[in-house]
Design a protein around this motif. Structure first.
Motif, PDB file in Angstrom:
ATOM      1  N   VAL A 207       0.844  -1.195   0.000  1.00 16.03           N
ATOM      2  CA  VAL A 207       0.000   0.000   0.000  1.00 16.03           C
ATOM      3  C   VAL A 207       0.880   1.245   0.000  1.00 16.03           C
ATOM      4  O   VAL A 207       0.678   2.173  -0.798  1.00 16.03           O
ATOM      5  N   MET A 208       1.874   1.278   0.871  1.00 16.27           N
ATOM      6  CA  MET A 208       2.775   2.426   0.926  1.00 16.27           C
ATOM      7  C   MET A 208       3.595   2.558  -0.356  1.00 16.27           C
ATOM      8  O   MET A 208       3.760   3.658  -0.891  1.00 16.27           O
ATOM      9  N   ASP A 209       4.085   1.445  -0.856  1.00 21.48           N
ATOM     10  CA  ASP A 209       4.981   1.509  -2.017  1.00 21.48           C
ATOM     11  C   ASP A 209       4.248   1.806  -3.314  1.00 21.48           C
ATOM     12  O   ASP A 209       4.870   2.205  -4.308  1.00 21.48           O
ATOM     13  N   ALA A 210       2.913   1.651  -3.315  1.00 22.70           N
ATOM     14  CA  ALA A 210       2.136   2.057  -4.490  1.00 22.70           C
ATOM     15  C   ALA A 210       2.272   3.556  -4.729  1.00 22.70           C
ATOM     16  O   ALA A 210       2.150   4.039  -5.864  1.00 22.70           O
ATOM     17  N   ILE A 211       2.551   4.310  -3.667  1.00 22.53           N
ATOM     18  CA  ILE A 211       2.731   5.755  -3.781  1.00 22.53           C
ATOM     19  C   ILE A 211       3.928   6.084  -4.665  1.00 22.53           C
ATOM     20  O   ILE A 211       3.951   7.112  -5.343  1.00 22.53           O
ATOM     21  N   ASN A 212       4.915   5.191  -4.700  1.00 22.23           N
ATOM     22  CA  ASN A 212       6.129   5.438  -5.493  1.00 22.23           C
ATOM     23  C   ASN A 212       6.002   5.050  -6.952  1.00 22.23           C
ATOM     24  O   ASN A 212       6.882   5.375  -7.757  1.00 22.23           O
ATOM     25  N   ASP A 213       4.929   4.367  -7.316  1.00 22.34           N
ATOM     26  CA  ASP A 213       4.754   3.931  -8.705  1.00 22.34           C
ATOM     27  C   ASP A 213       4.389   5.140  -9.562  1.00 22.34           C
ATOM     28  O   ASP A 213       3.338   5.757  -9.365  1.00 22.34           O
ATOM     29  N   PRO A 214       5.236   5.501 -10.547  1.00 23.49           N
ATOM     30  CA  PRO A 214       4.950   6.691 -11.368  1.00 23.49           C
ATOM     31  C   PRO A 214       3.687   6.555 -12.213  1.00 23.49           C
ATOM     32  O   PRO A 214       3.126   7.555 -12.651  1.00 23.49           O
ATOM     33  N   GLN A 215       3.224   5.322 -12.441  1.00 26.17           N
ATOM     34  CA  GLN A 215       2.018   5.108 -13.235  1.00 26.17           C
ATOM     35  C   GLN A 215       0.742   5.298 -12.414  1.00 26.17           C
ATOM     36  O   GLN A 215      -0.342   5.481 -12.969  1.00 26.17           O
ATOM     37  N   VAL A 216       0.865   5.235 -11.093  1.00 24.51           N
ATOM     38  CA  VAL A 216      -0.305   5.291 -10.208  1.00 24.51           C
ATOM     39  C   VAL A 216      -0.502   6.720  -9.704  1.00 24.51           C
ATOM     40  O   VAL A 216       0.389   7.302  -9.091  1.00 24.51           O
ATOM     41  N   GLN A 217      -1.668   7.272  -9.966  1.00 27.45           N
ATOM     42  CA  GLN A 217      -1.994   8.620  -9.493  1.00 27.45           C
ATOM     43  C   GLN A 217      -2.867   8.598  -8.245  1.00 27.45           C
ATOM     44  O   GLN A 217      -2.792   9.511  -7.418  1.00 27.45           O
ATOM     45  N   ASN A 218      -3.708   7.569  -8.119  1.00 25.06           N
ATOM     46  CA  ASN A 218      -4.654   7.502  -7.009  1.00 25.06           C
ATOM     47  C   ASN A 218      -4.488   6.211  -6.220  1.00 25.06           C
ATOM     48  O   ASN A 218      -4.353   5.138  -6.808  1.00 25.06           O
ATOM     49  N   ILE A 219      -4.512   6.337  -4.916  1.00 23.60           N
ATOM     50  CA  ILE A 219      -4.496   5.177  -4.026  1.00 23.60           C
ATOM     51  C   ILE A 219      -5.732   5.261  -3.144  1.00 23.60           C
ATOM     52  O   ILE A 219      -6.005   6.312  -2.538  1.00 23.60           O
ATOM     53  N   VAL A 220      -6.495   4.182  -3.083  1.00 21.28           N
ATOM     54  CA  VAL A 220      -7.733   4.136  -2.307  1.00 21.28           C
ATOM     55  C   VAL A 220      -7.593   3.061  -1.234  1.00 21.28           C
ATOM     56  O   VAL A 220      -7.254   1.919  -1.540  1.00 21.28           O
ATOM     57  N   MET A 221      -7.858   3.427   0.001  1.00 20.24           N
ATOM     58  CA  MET A 221      -7.791   2.469   1.103  1.00 20.24           C
ATOM     59  C   MET A 221      -9.142   2.409   1.803  1.00 20.24           C
ATOM     60  O   MET A 221      -9.502   3.314   2.557  1.00 20.24           O
ATOM     61  N   MET A 222      -9.913   1.369   1.540  1.00 20.03           N
ATOM     62  CA  MET A 222     -11.168   1.119   2.270  1.00 20.03           C
ATOM     63  C   MET A 222     -10.828   0.138   3.388  1.00 20.03           C
ATOM     64  O   MET A 222     -10.862  -1.079   3.212  1.00 20.03           O
ATOM     65  N   PHE A 223     -10.473   0.686   4.533  1.00 19.97           N
ATOM     66  CA  PHE A 223      -9.906  -0.092   5.631  1.00 19.97           C
ATOM     67  C   PHE A 223     -10.826  -0.080   6.841  1.00 19.97           C
ATOM     68  O   PHE A 223     -11.552   0.881   7.097  1.00 19.97           O
TER      69      PHE A 223
END
Length: 609
Positions: free
Chosen positions: A57-73
């Motif tokens: 989840v944290m490392d998805a922030i570093n993916d240049p292709q990913v603009q949005n991260i959604v956490m339904m926790f």
């Protein structure tokens, strides 16, 4: 040859000029983040391995292709710590303008003081870059902090001005299901703040929330438009990867001792039962259910948590079931990380009528009811009143449903109301009890008369109220005296009250919130009353393409439902007095600042008509 001193100097300069090491958010946290004692049961160095589901989840922030991260926790899975790690990473390793949005400005201030400030203080690399608010030369405030190459702004979703100003590269949206539908008159706060990132090619938007109600949940909408990933672990028997599901939980529970004896999770493929430690000994991974290059969405429930055990979850479930629908809804949202689906079913008025009880011969108030409140509604030709008794767990007893026939613009109508509200109600033990507080609806055609009546009786806790519909509003919203009579007007969130009443009426066995009604014919609880009490139901409606739940009438007359709502509001207004009554067994009587006067002098002296 280069002299040794010069060579050392060159290496030092090169080290300073070199770019920082290429770290991911989780690697940065493992290297630098320190957990603060105020916010963690295990203060000290951060370890991602403590909760391995957080890494991707944290490392998805570093993916240049990913603009949005959604956490339904769900709760207890560290979603706030993930946001803090993201802030720390961007402050220290990849400077950028950042904004963190909380549901309200007060919550943003609390986050800044209770979570962000301790992290900055206890993480040395951050303390060097963000100066303390108390430092005169820092230029930092509680809600805005600068650091080399960027800044972080904290805001409430209810403050449109702070959401629509300077450009932001990184937007962190916390508890989005608690945001209002609109930030003032500016529109949806999520869209409003998201527009601020459009000038950045490397923008990031991170949305986090426990979900709330199905079809009206922002985080669920966002998750369903994402990669829809689930944290999966292999079955200890067959190796099939799968998420933890409450439907697959098998447990043994001792109802008398209120202890969970055993909990197993069944494999959805082979059916084998294994305990928590066996399942969590496996190496988990996130498995996507949809392809989405720009938005990664993660769903996680409390069963994956390393901070709460399955036995605790089962115990909390059993307690929620006892507590009624609202507690079960909260458990579904916070433990399972799932939305609650309102059925919109209409209550059965005939079943409620059949369960009326005999309180006792010539008894008005059962001993279990320690305090009385009343709700009053004005009609063009009458006043409708309900008196309700309250006990432990806000269990309620209908005491009297009464109608005063007479126009609200006639003095005698209000004198009759005074006599009714001042009477004593007989307990089982022979003592008398009076009404501790009452709420009168000021809407309709007789607002002025209600204000004039209530302003002189506030010392008796008789209040004018104004109902406000809409989701997310508490039962007691606020108060003011902005009227010609300077009457205290209390704003009441009627939808929240209706939710509570409906949930309590659905309880079929005595429990906190259960509603009792008397069978005595002279108390006013006729079949007509119960038709009015069940006259509304919650239904899903779409406004401008957006879903929202609304209360709709199913019968023409709904006064009993409204009056019970006003009696609930009166209880919430005097909550401290109610708590005192529960401790002592009797509520203090309303103060009487003036000597009794005759009816004739009373009318002239008060001059309320």
């Amino acid at each position: 040859m280069i002299p040794a001193k010069l060579s050392k100097l060159v290496r030092g300069v090169a080290k300073l000029a070199a770019p920082p090491p290429d770290l991911t958010v989780s690697e940065w946290a493992d290297a630098y983040r320190r957990l603060s004692p105020e916010a963690s049961a295990e203060p000290g160095q951060w370890r991602t391995s403590r909760a391995p589901f957080q890494k991707d989840v944290m490392d998805a922030i570093n993916d240049p292709q990913v603009q949005n991260i959604v956490m339904m926790f769900s709760a207890q899975v560290g979603k706030t710590e993930i946001l803090l790690n993201a802030i720390g990473y961007f402050v220290d390793h990849d400077p950028a303008p950042i904004m963190l949005v909380q549901p309200t400005e007060q919550m943003a201030e609390a986050f800044s003081k209770d979570r962000l400030a301790p992290m900055i203080r206890d993480t040395p690399t951050l303390g060097k870059k963000i100066r303390d608010v108390k430092s005169k030369s820092s230029g930092n405030t509680l809600m805005h902090k600068k650091f080399p190459g960027g800044h972080i702004t904290l805001a409430g979703s209810n403050a449109p001005a702070s959401l629509a100003s300077r450009p932001i590269r990184v937007v962190l949206l916390d508890e989005v299901d608690r945001y209002p539908a609109s930030a003032g008159t500016e529109g949806d706060p999520v869209n409003l703040v998201s527009k601020r990132t459009t000038t950045f090619w490397n923008r990031k938007r991170i949305m986090v929330s426990t979900p709330t109600t199905k079809y009206a949940s922002r985080i669920e909408f966002a998750y369903e438009e994402s990669s829809m990933e689930q944290w999966c672990l292999p079955c200890p028997s067959c190796g099939e990867y799968q998420p933890f599901s409450w439907k697959q939980i098998h447990f043994e529970y001792d109802e008398e001792a209120r202890i969970t004896i055993k909990v197993d999770h069944a494999c959805r493929t082979c059916g084998a039962l294994h305990g928590e430690h066996e399942w969590k000994a496996g190496i988990g991974k996130w498995i996507a259910r949809k392809e989405n290059a720009k938005t990664r969405g993660f769903h996680l429930n409390e069963m994956a948590s390393t901070f709460v055990s399955w036995k605790e979850i089962v115990h909390n479930f059993k307690e929620a079931v006892k507590g009624g629908k609202e507690m079960l809804k909260t458990w579904t949202n916070t433990a399972l990380g799932e939305t609650w689906e309102e059925t919109g079913e209409k209550l059965d008025d005939e079943e409620l009528y059949k369960r009326r009880e005999d309180y006792g011969h010539e008894v008005d108030v059962p001993d279990s009811a320690v305090l009385l409140t009343a709700g009053i509604d004005t009609q063009d030709d009458r006043l409708e009143i309900e008196v309700v008794g309250w006990g432990a767990g806000k269990e309620s007893w209908g005491i009297q449903y009464h109608t005063i026939h007479g126009k609200p613009d006639h003095p005698d109508t209000w004198l009759q109301l005074d006599a009714f509200l001042e009477r004593k109600w007989l307990r089982e033990d022979g003592s008398g009890v009076i009404i501790a507080a009452a709420c009168i609806d000021s809407g309709g055609h007789h607002t002025t008369e209600v204000y004039k009546y209530c302003v002189k009786r506030e010392h008796r806790r008789i209040y004018a109220i104004k109902g406000e519909g809409g989701p997310g509003k508490p039962i007691i919203i606020g108060s003011s005296r902005k009227n010609r009579e300077k009457c205290l007007l209390i704003r009441v969130g009627v939808d929240a009250g209706k939710e509570r009443i409906t949930s309590n009426l659905q309880l079929e066995e005595e429990a906190p919130g259960y509603c009792h009604f008397p069978i005595a014919a002279d108390k006013g609880y006729s079949q007509k009353y119960f038709k009015g009490l069940t006259s509304e139901r919650k239904a899903l409606r779409f406004t401008r393409g957006k879903p929202r739940y609304e209360w709709i009438k199913t019968t023409a007359r709904n006064e009993p439902f409204d009056l019970r709502n006003y009696a609930v509001a009166a209880l919430e207004i005097i909550q401290p007095i109610f708590e005192q009554a529960l401790r002592t067994g009797a509520a203090p009587a309303p103060s009487s600042a003036k000597k009794p006067v005759s009816k004739k002098k009373y009318v002239k002296k008060q001059n309320i008509w």
